[in-house]
Write a protein that holds these residues in place. Sequence first.
Motif, PDB file in Angstrom:
ATOM      1  N   LYS A  98       0.831  -1.212   0.000  1.00 30.27           N
ATOM      2  CA  LYS A  98       0.000   0.000   0.000  1.00 30.27           C
ATOM      3  C   LYS A  98       0.858   1.251   0.000  1.00 30.27           C
ATOM      4  O   LYS A  98       0.580   2.206  -0.726  1.00 30.27           O
ATOM      5  CB  LYS A  98      -0.937   0.014   1.204  1.00 30.27           C
ATOM      6  N   ASP A 156       0.869   4.052  -2.949  1.00 31.24           N
ATOM      7  CA  ASP A 156       0.607   5.463  -2.685  1.00 31.24           C
ATOM      8  C   ASP A 156       1.763   6.345  -3.155  1.00 31.24           C
ATOM      9  O   ASP A 156       1.544   7.427  -3.707  1.00 31.24           O
ATOM     10  CB  ASP A 156       0.335   5.687  -1.197  1.00 31.24           C
ATOM     11  N   ARG A 158       1.621   6.543  -6.919  1.00 28.00           N
ATOM     12  CA  ARG A 158       0.510   7.409  -7.347  1.00 28.00           C
ATOM     13  C   ARG A 158       0.877   8.879  -7.169  1.00 28.00           C
ATOM     14  O   ARG A 158       0.601   9.703  -8.035  1.00 28.00           O
ATOM     15  CB  ARG A 158      -0.746   7.084  -6.550  1.00 28.00           C
TER      16      ARG A 158
END
Length: 129
Positions: free
Chosen positions: A65, A69, A72
Amino acid sequence: MRSSTLVSLRANAVLIAWCVAASDAAWLTVCGCTGHAHALESITVRLATLVSAAGIVLVVRRIAKLAFDAARMKHRIEWAADRIVIDGTCPGDWLVQLHAELHPDGSRPSAAQACPRAAASRKVPRGRA
C-alpha cells in the motif's frame, strides 16, 4: 463473479502461499540449526509457522500500500484500457502491482481524484441544502 473479484482472490491466495512457504522455510532453518529437526512435527511449531505467515502477510500488504501510494503521488502509474500501466523506473513495481491486484476497485482513480472540479462541486455552502 466479476473478474476483479477473481483477480483479488488469486492475488490473496498467491500472497498467502508465498508467506506460508517463507515462514515454513524460516522455521525449518531455525529447527535445523538448533539440532531439533523433529520439532517440526509439533503442533506448537506448526502454529508458530501459521502465525508468523499471517504477520508476514500483514507486513507485505502494508508495504504494498505504501509503495502504491508513493507511485501514485509521483505519477508513475496510469490506467489505460482497464489495465494498470506502471512506469519501468518505479521502485517496487511488483508491490504496486500486488496492491492493485489485491484491491482492484480501491486502486482505481475515482472521479473526484481525477477531476478537482468534481470534488469541489460536491461541497455545499453553509446555509444551503
